[in-house]
Design a protein around this motif. Structure first.
Motif, PDB file in Angstrom:
ATOM      1  N   ASP A   1     -54.955  77.446  18.796  1.00  0.00           N
ATOM      2  CA  ASP A   1     -55.198  78.278  17.609  1.00  0.00           C
ATOM      3  C   ASP A   1     -53.875  78.885  17.161  1.00  0.00           C
ATOM      4  O   ASP A   1     -52.865  78.826  17.872  1.00  0.00           O
ATOM      5  CB  ASP A   1     -56.206  79.394  17.909  1.00  0.00           C
ATOM      6  N   SER A   2     -53.888  79.449  15.969  1.00  0.00           N
ATOM      7  CA  SER A   2     -52.739  80.171  15.415  1.00  0.00           C
ATOM      8  C   SER A   2     -53.278  81.059  14.297  1.00  0.00           C
ATOM      9  O   SER A   2     -54.484  81.027  13.998  1.00  0.00           O
ATOM     10  CB  SER A   2     -51.679  79.193  14.889  1.00  0.00           C
ATOM     11  N   CYS A   3     -52.414  81.825  13.656  1.00  0.00           N
ATOM     12  CA  CYS A   3     -52.913  82.769  12.653  1.00  0.00           C
ATOM     13  C   CYS A   3     -53.452  82.074  11.413  1.00  0.00           C
ATOM     14  O   CYS A   3     -54.279  82.619  10.696  1.00  0.00           O
ATOM     15  CB  CYS A   3     -51.827  83.779  12.283  1.00  0.00           C
ATOM     16  N   ARG A   4     -52.953  80.879  11.113  1.00  0.00           N
ATOM     17  CA  ARG A   4     -53.395  80.050   9.982  1.00  0.00           C
ATOM     18  C   ARG A   4     -52.971  80.600   8.630  1.00  0.00           C
ATOM     19  O   ARG A   4     -53.319  80.016   7.585  1.00  0.00           O
ATOM     20  CB  ARG A   4     -54.917  79.835  10.002  1.00  0.00           C
ATOM     21  N   GLU A   5     -52.239  81.694   8.595  1.00  0.00           N
ATOM     22  CA  GLU A   5     -51.903  82.350   7.324  1.00  0.00           C
ATOM     23  C   GLU A   5     -50.408  82.486   7.067  1.00  0.00           C
ATOM     24  O   GLU A   5     -50.002  82.609   5.914  1.00  0.00           O
ATOM     25  CB  GLU A   5     -52.531  83.760   7.293  1.00  0.00           C
ATOM     26  N   CYS A   6     -49.586  82.482   8.106  1.00  0.00           N
ATOM     27  CA  CYS A   6     -48.154  82.705   7.900  1.00  0.00           C
ATOM     28  C   CYS A   6     -47.510  81.481   7.265  1.00  0.00           C
ATOM     29  O   CYS A   6     -48.101  80.403   7.173  1.00  0.00           O
ATOM     30  CB  CYS A   6     -47.466  83.056   9.225  1.00  0.00           C
ATOM     31  N   VAL A   7     -46.260  81.637   6.848  1.00  0.00           N
ATOM     32  CA  VAL A   7     -45.559  80.554   6.165  1.00  0.00           C
ATOM     33  C   VAL A   7     -45.423  79.325   7.052  1.00  0.00           C
ATOM     34  O   VAL A   7     -45.500  78.187   6.568  1.00  0.00           O
ATOM     35  CB  VAL A   7     -44.173  81.052   5.667  1.00  0.00           C
ATOM     36  N   ASN A   8     -45.253  79.531   8.353  1.00  0.00           N
ATOM     37  CA  ASN A   8     -45.107  78.389   9.250  1.00  0.00           C
ATOM     38  C   ASN A   8     -46.436  77.656   9.439  1.00  0.00           C
ATOM     39  O   ASN A   8     -46.473  76.415   9.444  1.00  0.00           O
ATOM     40  CB  ASN A   8     -44.549  78.841  10.601  1.00  0.00           C
ATOM     41  N   CYS A   9     -47.520  78.390   9.604  1.00  0.00           N
ATOM     42  CA  CYS A   9     -48.827  77.735   9.727  1.00  0.00           C
ATOM     43  C   CYS A   9     -49.164  76.967   8.453  1.00  0.00           C
ATOM     44  O   CYS A   9     -49.661  75.835   8.509  1.00  0.00           O
ATOM     45  CB  CYS A   9     -49.912  78.761  10.032  1.00  0.00           C
ATOM     46  N   GLU A  10     -48.893  77.561   7.306  1.00  0.00           N
ATOM     47  CA  GLU A  10     -49.191  76.886   6.046  1.00  0.00           C
ATOM     48  C   GLU A  10     -48.336  75.639   5.862  1.00  0.00           C
ATOM     49  O   GLU A  10     -48.745  74.704   5.165  1.00  0.00           O
ATOM     50  CB  GLU A  10     -48.997  77.850   4.876  1.00  0.00           C
ATOM     51  N   ALA A  11     -47.163  75.615   6.499  1.00  0.00           N
ATOM     52  CA  ALA A  11     -46.283  74.456   6.408  1.00  0.00           C
ATOM     53  C   ALA A  11     -46.602  73.399   7.461  1.00  0.00           C
ATOM     54  O   ALA A  11     -45.918  72.375   7.537  1.00  0.00           O
ATOM     55  CB  ALA A  11     -44.826  74.901   6.542  1.00  0.00           C
ATOM     56  N   GLY A  12     -47.626  73.628   8.282  1.00  0.00           N
ATOM     57  CA  GLY A  12     -47.959  72.681   9.335  1.00  0.00           C
ATOM     58  C   GLY A  12     -47.071  72.804  10.556  1.00  0.00           C
ATOM     59  O   GLY A  12     -46.998  71.884  11.368  1.00  0.00           O
ATOM     60  N   GLU A  13     -46.413  73.946  10.700  1.00  0.00           N
ATOM     61  CA  GLU A  13     -45.542  74.202  11.850  1.00  0.00           C
ATOM     62  C   GLU A  13     -46.169  75.296  12.713  1.00  0.00           C
ATOM     63  O   GLU A  13     -45.553  76.323  13.006  1.00  0.00           O
ATOM     64  CB  GLU A  13     -44.148  74.625  11.376  1.00  0.00           C
ATOM     65  N   GLU A  14     -47.414  75.058  13.105  1.00  0.00           N
ATOM     66  CA  GLU A  14     -48.169  76.083  13.835  1.00  0.00           C
ATOM     67  C   GLU A  14     -47.519  76.489  15.144  1.00  0.00           C
ATOM     68  O   GLU A  14     -47.774  77.591  15.643  1.00  0.00           O
ATOM     69  CB  GLU A  14     -49.593  75.594  14.123  1.00  0.00           C
ATOM     70  N   GLN A  15     -46.679  75.607  15.692  1.00  0.00           N
ATOM     71  CA  GLN A  15     -46.014  75.951  16.958  1.00  0.00           C
ATOM     72  C   GLN A  15     -45.067  77.139  16.796  1.00  0.00           C
ATOM     73  O   GLN A  15     -44.714  77.795  17.772  1.00  0.00           O
ATOM     74  CB  GLN A  15     -45.265  74.734  17.535  1.00  0.00           C
ATOM     75  N   TYR A  16     -44.667  77.406  15.547  1.00  0.00           N
ATOM     76  CA  TYR A  16     -43.781  78.544  15.258  1.00  0.00           C
ATOM     77  C   TYR A  16     -44.539  79.655  14.525  1.00  0.00           C
ATOM     78  O   TYR A  16     -43.946  80.431  13.778  1.00  0.00           O
ATOM     79  CB  TYR A  16     -42.587  78.079  14.430  1.00  0.00           C
ATOM     80  N   CYS A  17     -45.834  79.729  14.738  1.00  0.00           N
ATOM     81  CA  CYS A  17     -46.665  80.750  14.099  1.00  0.00           C
ATOM     82  C   CYS A  17     -46.054  82.139  14.286  1.00  0.00           C
ATOM     83  O   CYS A  17     -45.739  82.547  15.412  1.00  0.00           O
ATOM     84  CB  CYS A  17     -48.065  80.716  14.705  1.00  0.00           C
ATOM     85  N   LEU A  18     -45.897  82.861  13.185  1.00  0.00           N
ATOM     86  CA  LEU A  18     -45.264  84.181  13.254  1.00  0.00           C
ATOM     87  C   LEU A  18     -46.146  85.200  13.959  1.00  0.00           C
ATOM     88  O   LEU A  18     -45.663  86.205  14.485  1.00  0.00           O
ATOM     89  CB  LEU A  18     -44.927  84.665  11.837  1.00  0.00           C
TER      90      LEU A  18
END
Length: 348
Positions: A92-109
């Motif tokens: 899981d991840s926050c799904r809302e930060c710029v990294n999650c939106e870019a498909g870089e969930e591993q760097y979820c803020l």
């Protein structure tokens, strides 16, 4: 909530033992996976030993998971019962930060939720793949293509993507000279993937003991870093070096192997800081970088790439009762190149 059979470390540095852990009910967008195989990653050992900070126990390690979908929630659209699937390092991840939106969930803020030794959205601990079943949101499940066995696919969910991501990001391919430092669980996948991408591949290993393996896996060259002459001979030779070693090495010496504008990428995580001389970077406009797994989209891309090229991990399949011995062997560098647990044998 149901209890499932698992192997867990009851406390830090303790041997793993057979137990049960709870799994949440299958929710609207959840997938229940019957786990067939789970790879053993060196990071499992680090986390059990609390090498990277305070951990949560009991701990069920395992973030290289391959299995079959056995149930789906009513809102699931990506998977169906019977599908071959995998789960990697996060669920899981926050799904809302710029990294999650870019498909870089591993760097979820907000911090990705680790497959194990993490805290889920429900506030409870996450338990990993050394278990018979796992429940995961469909958005964090990967499809494993036909043409690659579930056993050899399991380590791709960590080792495979850990090497694929930097090799793709730094454009490994035809005309690029790529060196892989260390021929272990990570490094052997780096050699396979870099070769399949079309790069000229060199293995840099402490000795020549694994030279035959390296060349068989796709390396064009193999050199021993235990020989000081190697660093003079290969000075300025590489466009990209990927360091897979989890122990401290002389980064300044390896920076000397880079060509102008070359990059040294670290994917291993030593326990102690590594000193770097700025002149090792300034002379040649070189870069020192790091990389950590990949997002869901890139991980699926990696799985599809590996299946298309017939790439799987080099594995030794073990039973549940051999997990603690496998940990000892990994620490002694006695595996070629990844242990994979046959989950059907957890009780043996």
């Amino acid at each position: 909530m149901a209890n499932v059979t698992a192997y867990a470390a009851p406390q830090a540095k303790a041997p793993l033992e057979l137990t049960t852990v709870p799994r949440r009910p299958v929710g609207e967008h959840d997938v229940l996976i019957e786990i067939a195989y789970a790879g053993i990653c060196h990071s499992d050992i680090h986390q059990v030993n609390e090498d990277w900070g305070t951990a949560t126990f009991p701990m069920v390690p395992g973030h290289e998971i391959a299995g079959i979908v056995s149930e789906v929630g009513p809102g699931v659209t990506r998977y169906a019962v019977g599908d071959r699937v995998g789960v990697g390092c996060f669920v899981d991840s926050c799904r809302e930060c710029v990294n999650c939106e870019a498909g870089e969930e591993q760097y979820c803020l907000g911090g990705m939720v680790g497959t194990y030794n993490g805290t889920g959205r429900d506030g409870g601990p996450t338990y990993g793949g050394y278990s018979t079943h796992i429940v995961v949101d469909e958005n964090y499940v990967l499809g494993i293509p036909e043409g690659i066995g579930l056993d050899e696919a399991a380590p791709l969910l960590c080792a495979g993507i850990t090497l694929y991501s930097p090799l793709k990001h730094w454009n490994a391919g035809p005309g690029k000279r790529v060196a892989i430092v260390g021929l272990g669980g990570l490094g052997h996948m780096g050699v396979k993937i870099a070769h399949a991408l079309g790069a000229e591949v060199t293995v840099l290993s402490q000795s020549l003991a694994k030279q035959a393996d390296g060349l068989k896996l796709g390396a064009d060259h193999f050199h021993a870093t235990g020989d000081p002459a190697t660093f003079g001979k290969l000075a300025g030779s590489f466009d990209l070096i990927v360091n897979t070693v989890s122990a401290n090495i002389d980064l300044n010496a390896y920076l000397g192997l880079l060509a102008t504008d070359g990059t040294l990428v670290n994917v291993g995580a030593p326990e102690e800081p590594s000193p770097v001389a700025m002149f090792a970077l300034i002379g040649g406009r070189k870069s020192l970088a790091g990389s950590m797994i990949g997002g869901i989209r890139e991980t699926q891309e990696m799985l599809d790439f590996c299946a298309a090229h017939g790439l799987g991990a080099e594995i030794e399949v073990i039973s549940g009762g051999q997990i603690n011995e496998a940990y000892r062997r990994i620490q002694a560098s006695d595996v070629r190149y990844r242990f994979v647990i046959d989950i059907a044998t957890l009780n043996s």
